[in-house]
Design an enzyme around this catalytic site. Structure first.
Site, PDB file in Angstrom:
ATOM      1  CE1 TYR A 124       6.883   9.988   3.075  1.00 54.10           C
ATOM      2  CE2 TYR A 124       8.028   8.066   3.970  1.00 54.10           C
ATOM      3  CZ  TYR A 124       7.915   9.054   3.013  1.00 54.10           C
ATOM      4  OH  TYR A 124       8.825   9.118   1.987  1.00 54.10           O
ATOM      5  CG  PHE A 418       2.247   1.646  -4.400  1.00 53.83           C
ATOM      6  CD1 PHE A 418       2.445   2.981  -4.118  1.00 53.83           C
ATOM      7  CD2 PHE A 418       1.472   0.890  -3.540  1.00 53.83           C
ATOM      8  CE1 PHE A 418       1.868   3.566  -3.000  1.00 53.83           C
ATOM      9  CE2 PHE A 418       0.877   1.452  -2.414  1.00 53.83           C
ATOM     10  CZ  PHE A 418       1.079   2.793  -2.148  1.00 53.83           C
TER      11      PHE A 418
END
Length: 418
Positions: A124, A418
């Site tokens: 990322y 999450f």
């Protein structure tokens, strides 16, 4: 990019989509309880699927979070999650296409930030995400580690601990009041997320098949003056050998409004019968627990990156937080993946607020959007990144002044994934 159809997911396609996500992460099916929760929190308008015929080749979604930032504001942040590519479709540009579409959508929605929990950080970074919050994990040897006394925490009668009364409660039945306490704590640290409907259930999710020999989830409440002041959720994993019991307390959550309640909860967890270890994490890197234990070396501490952040709108992101000291600096920001951010920005602000606008003035600091994401919550210093050659000072003194302004008194922390 392979010839796939990238589009928003329809509700009736969720099961097919989720099977591909599970496959990308090893192929072990999740429990029915977990699948039900993740479907409940799915915003289908923010969920992408890359289709190759009738097969889902890639998955990605984002949640419309509000993230606590330095100064206490809750800033709109896309919570990127469930990113995966089927093993049959790797190296075809599907991930890049999903990241491109997602960040374009986040920008169109007016959300200044995007955040994620990276399975592999190196993936990322190339899309502009940098580690902005870290966490402590550890296992304390409670046979050799004690907790120092803290003001107001001496043991008293009738189960009190210095005016703090502890009582066991059903995790489900106490969920609403624990969630209300979490909401009061929300702006205490940058990096904490305001939980959307259904997200509170993540704290009590307890599939029997995933306990690994531990007890069902338990909850202990800390009360004072008839008010809830803190709570801890945990499980006990029994174990024995020829020398006797050596169970472990597995801590999931500890939240408290004051030092007395916080210390009382940890003293309880360290003192549970038939155990000799307390496993904890993620905890803030500056957690007060570090200053309560008698021997840090026996706590097996490890630090790991948790929350990764990227500014989607540099101007709006930098203007949304406050700054520890007055700052007036021109930043030259590089951003190949979101070129609308690239260029020079003048940031002027202090403890009362900030303005960040485009400028033609000469740059004083040069950095990439990833580096900006790393320092945004105050947990990483500009000086450290400059020492690694990732931030460049063009005007003498600019680095020191900006570094002091971006710092924050408490470390950023993400309480859960999450």
């Amino acid at each position: 990019m392979t010839s796939t159809d990238l589009r928003v997911l329809r509700p009736e396609e969720w099961d097919t989509w989720y099977r591909t996500f599970e496959l990308a992460f090893g192929g072990v099916p999740e429990s029915d309880e977990e699948r039900a929760l993740w479907r409940d929190v799915t915003d289908f308008g923010r969920t992408l699927a890359a289709w190759d015929g009738d097969q889902v080749a890639g998955t990605a979604l984002s949640h419309p979070f509000r993230l606590s930032v330095p100064g206490g504001a809750l800033v709109a942040a896309a919570g990127v999650s469930a990113v995966g590519v089927a093993p049959t479709h790797r190296r075809r540009g599907i991930l890049t296409a999903m990241m491109r579409r997602q960040l374009d959508d986040v920008r169109a929605a007016g959300e200044p930030l995007a955040v994620l929990c990276a399975s592999e950080p190196e993936i990322y970074g190339r899309f502009g995400y940098g580690p902005a919050a870290y966490a402590l994990f550890g296992e304390a040897d409670t046979a050799r580690v004690s907790l120092a006394a803290s003001p107001g925490t001496d043991n008293g009668p009738d189960g009190d601990t210095g005016g703090v009364r502890l009582r066991l409660a059903d995790p489900e039945e106490s969920l609403a009041e624990c969630e209300a306490l979490y909401a009061r704590r929300l702006t205490a640290r940058p990096g904490m997320i305001r939980r959307l409907p259904h997200w509170e259930r993540l704290g009590v999710l307890d599939p029997a098949g995933e306990r690994d020999g531990a007890s069902p989830l338990r909850c202990v409440l800390a009360e004072s003056g008839g008010e809830l002041r803190g709570y801890a959720r945990y499980a006990v994993k029994p174990d024995w050998d020829l020398s006797g019991p050596k169970g472990a307390v597995v801590v999931r959550d500890v939240e408290a409004l004051d030092p007395a309640a916080y210390a009382a909860l940890w003293r309880y967890l360290f003192g549970i019968d038939l155990t000799s270890a307390v496993r904890f994490g993620p905890r803030p890197v500056d957690d007060p627990l570090r200053h309560l234990v008698s021997n840090l070396r026996r706590c097996g501490l490890r630090v790991r990156d948790t929350l990764h952040l990227r500014p989607v709108d540099v101007g709006a992101a930098l203007a949304a937080r406050t700054y520890t000291t007055a700052v007036d600096v021109v930043l030259e920001v590089g951003d190949d993946f979101c070129p609308w951010n690239a260029g020079r920005w003048r940031l002027a602000g202090d403890t009362g607020g900030a303005v960040c606008e485009r400028t033609g003035d000469p740059a004083e600091l040069v950095l990439g959007v990833r580096e900006l994401g790393e320092v945004y919550l105050g947990g990483t210093s500009l000086a450290a990144l400059a020492g690694a050659g990732r931030v460049r000072e063009l005007r003498p003194g600019a680095l020191e002044r900006a570094d002091a302004a971006f710092s924050w008194p408490v470390a950023p922390w993400l309480p859960h994934g999450f």
